[in-house]
Design a protein around this motif. Structure first.
Motif, PDB file in Angstrom:
ATOM      1  N   ARG A  47     -62.729 -20.874  42.196  1.00 33.12           N
ATOM      2  CA  ARG A  47     -62.514 -21.604  40.936  1.00 33.12           C
ATOM      3  C   ARG A  47     -61.115 -21.353  40.383  1.00 33.12           C
ATOM      4  N   VAL A  58     -58.792 -23.515  42.290  1.00 31.20           N
ATOM      5  CA  VAL A  58     -58.827 -24.902  41.793  1.00 31.20           C
ATOM      6  C   VAL A  58     -57.981 -25.018  40.533  1.00 31.20           C
ATOM      7  N   VAL A 107     -62.107 -32.406  44.101  1.00 34.24           N
ATOM      8  CA  VAL A 107     -62.470 -31.094  44.645  1.00 34.24           C
ATOM      9  C   VAL A 107     -63.990 -30.946  44.532  1.00 34.24           C
ATOM     10  N   MET A 114     -66.867 -28.080  45.014  1.00 37.65           N
ATOM     11  CA  MET A 114     -67.071 -26.649  45.204  1.00 37.65           C
ATOM     12  C   MET A 114     -68.300 -26.425  46.081  1.00 37.65           C
ATOM     13  N   ALA A 152     -63.093 -28.714  39.081  1.00 35.80           N
ATOM     14  CA  ALA A 152     -63.803 -29.303  40.222  1.00 35.80           C
ATOM     15  C   ALA A 152     -64.484 -30.595  39.770  1.00 35.80           C
TER      16      ALA A 152
END
Length: 227
Positions: free
Chosen positions: A64, A67, A79, A81, A99
Protein backbone atom coordinates in the motif's frame (compact mmCIF):
# COMPACT_ATOMS: atom_id res chain seq x y z
CA UNK A 1 -5.10 -3.61 -30.37
CA UNK A 2 -1.73 -3.14 -28.68
CA UNK A 3 -1.30 -5.62 -25.81
CA UNK A 4 -1.86 -4.09 -22.37
CA UNK A 5 1.20 -4.25 -20.12
CA UNK A 6 0.27 -5.82 -16.77
CA UNK A 7 2.86 -5.49 -13.97
CA UNK A 8 2.63 -8.37 -11.47
CA UNK A 9 4.25 -7.50 -8.13
CA UNK A 10 4.56 -10.42 -5.67
CA UNK A 11 7.43 -12.07 -3.81
CA UNK A 12 5.79 -15.48 -4.29
CA UNK A 13 7.61 -16.66 -7.43
CA UNK A 14 5.19 -19.57 -7.98
CA UNK A 15 2.19 -17.23 -8.04
CA UNK A 16 4.03 -14.73 -10.26
CA UNK A 17 4.98 -17.42 -12.75
CA UNK A 18 1.44 -18.84 -12.77
CA UNK A 19 -0.06 -15.39 -13.44
CA UNK A 20 2.50 -14.60 -16.17
CA UNK A 21 1.74 -17.97 -17.79
CA UNK A 22 -2.05 -17.51 -17.62
CA UNK A 23 -2.06 -13.88 -18.81
CA UNK A 24 0.31 -14.77 -21.67
CA UNK A 25 -2.41 -17.03 -23.10
CA UNK A 26 -4.37 -13.87 -23.98
CA UNK A 27 -3.07 -11.75 -26.84
CA UNK A 28 -4.53 -8.64 -25.20
CA UNK A 29 -1.99 -8.81 -22.32
CA UNK A 30 1.77 -8.50 -22.00
CA UNK A 31 2.73 -9.48 -18.43
CA UNK A 32 5.87 -8.12 -16.75
CA UNK A 33 6.94 -8.96 -13.21
CA UNK A 34 8.67 -7.61 -10.12
CA UNK A 35 9.45 -9.43 -6.86
CA UNK A 36 9.57 -6.34 -4.64
CA UNK A 37 8.27 -2.78 -4.32
CA UNK A 38 11.52 -1.07 -5.38
CA UNK A 39 11.65 -2.96 -8.66
CA UNK A 40 7.93 -2.38 -9.22
CA UNK A 41 8.23 1.38 -8.77
CA UNK A 42 11.26 1.49 -11.07
CA UNK A 43 9.41 -0.55 -13.75
CA UNK A 44 6.23 1.54 -13.51
CA UNK A 45 8.20 4.78 -13.83
CA UNK A 46 10.46 3.45 -16.57
CA UNK A 47 7.80 2.77 -19.19
CA UNK A 48 4.07 2.71 -19.79
CA UNK A 49 2.26 0.16 -17.60
CA UNK A 50 -1.48 -0.29 -18.16
CA UNK A 51 -2.33 -1.98 -14.84
CA UNK A 52 -0.53 -3.14 -11.68
CA UNK A 53 -1.37 -6.25 -9.63
CA UNK A 54 0.25 -5.37 -6.28
CA UNK A 55 0.69 -7.77 -3.37
CA UNK A 56 0.27 -6.19 0.07
CA UNK A 57 2.99 -8.19 1.85
CA UNK A 58 6.19 -7.38 -0.02
CA UNK A 59 9.65 -8.02 1.51
CA UNK A 60 10.92 -4.43 1.28
CA UNK A 61 7.76 -2.38 1.82
CA UNK A 62 4.03 -2.62 2.43
CA UNK A 63 2.36 -2.80 -1.01
CA UNK A 64 0.00 0.00 0.00
CA UNK A 65 2.95 2.31 0.68
CA UNK A 66 4.32 1.42 -2.76
CA UNK A 67 0.96 2.40 -4.30
CA UNK A 68 1.05 5.73 -2.41
CA UNK A 69 4.52 6.43 -3.83
CA UNK A 70 3.39 5.56 -7.35
CA UNK A 71 0.36 7.83 -7.10
CA UNK A 72 2.47 10.69 -5.69
CA UNK A 73 4.78 10.28 -8.68
CA UNK A 74 1.83 10.73 -11.06
CA UNK A 75 1.15 7.07 -11.93
CA UNK A 76 -2.48 7.07 -13.12
CA UNK A 77 -3.12 3.52 -14.38
CA UNK A 78 -5.33 1.16 -12.33
CA UNK A 79 -3.91 -0.81 -9.37
CA UNK A 80 -5.48 -4.01 -8.03
CA UNK A 81 -4.20 -5.07 -4.58
CA UNK A 82 -3.66 -8.78 -3.85
CA UNK A 83 -3.90 -9.72 -0.19
CA UNK A 84 -3.99 -12.73 2.09
CA UNK A 85 -6.33 -10.87 4.46
CA UNK A 86 -9.94 -10.39 3.51
CA UNK A 87 -11.03 -7.79 6.04
CA UNK A 88 -12.87 -4.50 5.50
CA UNK A 89 -10.09 -2.51 7.21
CA UNK A 90 -7.51 -3.95 4.78
CA UNK A 91 -9.69 -3.06 1.82
CA UNK A 92 -10.25 0.48 3.11
CA UNK A 93 -6.51 1.02 3.74
CA UNK A 94 -5.70 -0.22 0.23
CA UNK A 95 -8.30 1.97 -1.44
CA UNK A 96 -7.18 4.99 0.59
CA UNK A 97 -3.60 4.39 -0.56
CA UNK A 98 -4.82 4.79 -4.16
CA UNK A 99 -5.70 1.24 -5.23
CA UNK A 100 -8.73 0.80 -7.50
CA UNK A 101 -9.74 -2.69 -6.40
CA UNK A 102 -8.89 -5.50 -3.98
CA UNK A 103 -8.71 -9.28 -4.55
CA UNK A 104 -8.20 -11.67 -1.61
CA UNK A 105 -5.97 -14.74 -1.95
CA UNK A 106 -6.59 -17.50 -2.83
CA UNK A 107 -8.56 -16.29 -5.84
CA UNK A 108 -9.93 -17.92 -8.98
CA UNK A 109 -8.06 -16.69 -12.07
CA UNK A 110 -11.38 -16.08 -13.87
CA UNK A 111 -12.43 -13.66 -11.09
CA UNK A 112 -9.11 -11.79 -11.24
CA UNK A 113 -9.35 -11.64 -15.05
CA UNK A 114 -12.87 -10.15 -14.90
CA UNK A 115 -11.78 -7.51 -12.35
CA UNK A 116 -8.69 -6.71 -14.38
CA UNK A 117 -10.66 -6.22 -17.61
CA UNK A 118 -13.28 -4.12 -15.79
CA UNK A 119 -10.58 -1.79 -14.41
CA UNK A 120 -8.91 -1.44 -17.83
CA UNK A 121 -12.26 -0.68 -19.50
CA UNK A 122 -13.14 1.91 -16.88
CA UNK A 123 -9.71 3.54 -17.11
CA UNK A 124 -9.84 3.71 -20.90
CA UNK A 125 -13.02 5.79 -20.62
CA UNK A 126 -11.42 8.12 -18.05
CA UNK A 127 -9.62 11.42 -18.45
CA UNK A 128 -6.26 9.95 -17.33
CA UNK A 129 -6.21 7.25 -20.00
CA UNK A 130 -2.96 6.88 -21.94
CA UNK A 131 -2.60 4.60 -24.98
CA UNK A 132 0.29 3.46 -27.14
CA UNK A 133 -0.16 3.93 -30.89
CA UNK A 134 2.89 2.87 -32.88
CA UNK A 135 5.82 5.02 -31.73
CA UNK A 136 3.51 7.45 -29.90
CA UNK A 137 2.01 7.80 -26.44
CA UNK A 138 -1.55 9.01 -27.00
CA UNK A 139 -3.19 11.21 -24.34
CA UNK A 140 -6.77 11.81 -25.52
CA UNK A 141 -7.68 14.16 -22.65
CA UNK A 142 -4.79 16.48 -23.62
CA UNK A 143 -5.42 15.96 -27.39
CA UNK A 144 -1.77 15.02 -27.66
CA UNK A 145 0.64 12.46 -29.09
CA UNK A 146 4.17 12.21 -27.67
CA UNK A 147 6.98 10.49 -29.56
CA UNK A 148 9.91 8.60 -27.98
CA UNK A 149 11.92 11.83 -27.67
CA UNK A 150 9.04 13.61 -25.93
CA UNK A 151 8.17 15.80 -28.94
CA UNK A 152 4.49 16.78 -28.95
CA UNK A 153 2.00 16.37 -31.77
CA UNK A 154 -1.10 18.48 -31.07
CA UNK A 155 -4.43 17.12 -32.28
CA UNK A 156 -7.82 18.69 -32.94
CA UNK A 157 -10.89 17.36 -31.14
CA UNK A 158 -12.04 15.42 -34.22
CA UNK A 159 -8.56 13.96 -34.84
CA UNK A 160 -8.49 12.81 -31.20
CA UNK A 161 -11.94 11.20 -31.57
CA UNK A 162 -10.92 9.43 -34.79
CA UNK A 163 -7.77 7.97 -33.17
CA UNK A 164 -9.65 6.99 -30.01
CA UNK A 165 -12.35 5.14 -31.95
CA UNK A 166 -9.86 3.37 -34.23
CA UNK A 167 -7.73 2.38 -31.22
CA UNK A 168 -10.74 0.83 -29.47
CA UNK A 169 -11.59 -1.11 -32.63
CA UNK A 170 -8.25 -2.91 -32.37
CA UNK A 171 -7.13 -4.23 -35.75
CA UNK A 172 -10.66 -4.33 -37.14
CA UNK A 173 -11.37 -2.15 -40.16
CA UNK A 174 -13.84 0.65 -39.34
CA UNK A 175 -15.94 1.74 -42.34
CA UNK A 176 -16.15 5.42 -43.27
CA UNK A 177 -19.89 5.42 -42.45
CA UNK A 178 -19.33 4.05 -38.92
CA UNK A 179 -16.51 6.52 -38.27
CA UNK A 180 -18.62 9.44 -39.54
CA UNK A 181 -21.48 8.40 -37.28
CA UNK A 182 -19.24 7.84 -34.23
CA UNK A 183 -17.21 11.04 -34.56
CA UNK A 184 -19.74 13.48 -36.05
CA UNK A 185 -23.04 11.86 -35.06
CA UNK A 186 -26.08 11.84 -37.34
CA UNK A 187 -25.50 14.93 -39.43
CA UNK A 188 -26.75 14.99 -42.99
CA UNK A 189 -24.41 17.89 -43.82
CA UNK A 190 -21.26 15.83 -43.21
CA UNK A 191 -19.91 13.75 -46.09
CA UNK A 192 -17.17 11.16 -46.38
CA UNK A 193 -15.09 13.91 -48.00
CA UNK A 194 -14.96 15.69 -44.61
CA UNK A 195 -13.69 12.49 -42.97
CA UNK A 196 -11.11 11.92 -45.71
CA UNK A 197 -9.82 15.48 -45.23
CA UNK A 198 -9.39 14.83 -41.49
CA UNK A 199 -7.62 11.51 -42.16
CA UNK A 200 -5.32 13.27 -44.65
CA UNK A 201 -4.39 15.95 -42.07
CA UNK A 202 -3.90 13.33 -39.36
CA UNK A 203 -1.51 11.37 -41.57
CA UNK A 204 0.49 14.56 -42.24
CA UNK A 205 1.02 14.77 -38.48
CA UNK A 206 1.70 11.15 -37.53
CA UNK A 207 3.13 9.30 -40.54
CA UNK A 208 6.81 9.34 -41.51
CA UNK A 209 5.74 9.25 -45.14
CA UNK A 210 2.06 10.38 -45.34
CA UNK A 211 1.75 9.18 -48.95
CA UNK A 212 2.62 5.64 -47.79
CA UNK A 213 0.71 5.29 -44.51
CA UNK A 214 2.02 2.60 -42.14
CA UNK A 215 0.11 3.52 -38.97
CA UNK A 216 -3.31 4.74 -40.08
CA UNK A 217 -4.07 2.59 -43.09
CA UNK A 218 -6.93 2.45 -45.60
CA UNK A 219 -8.38 -1.01 -46.03
CA UNK A 220 -11.58 -2.42 -47.53
CA UNK A 221 -13.66 0.75 -47.60
CA UNK A 222 -12.51 1.95 -44.19
CA UNK A 223 -9.57 2.62 -41.88
CA UNK A 224 -7.63 0.86 -39.16
CA UNK A 225 -4.66 1.48 -36.89
CA UNK A 226 -1.65 -0.82 -37.22
CA UNK A 227 0.01 -1.21 -33.77
Amino acid sequence: MTARKILIVDDDSDLREALVEQLSLYEEFEPVEAENAAKAIQTARGGHIDLVLMDVGLPDMDGREAVKLLRKGGFASPVIMLTGHDSDSDTILGLEAGANDYVAKPFKFAVLLARLRAQLRQHEQSEEAVFTIGPYTFRPSAKLLLDAKGSKVRLTEKETSILKYLFRAGEKVVTREVLLHEVWGYNAGITTHTLETHIYRLRQKIERDPSNAQLLVTEGGGYKLVP
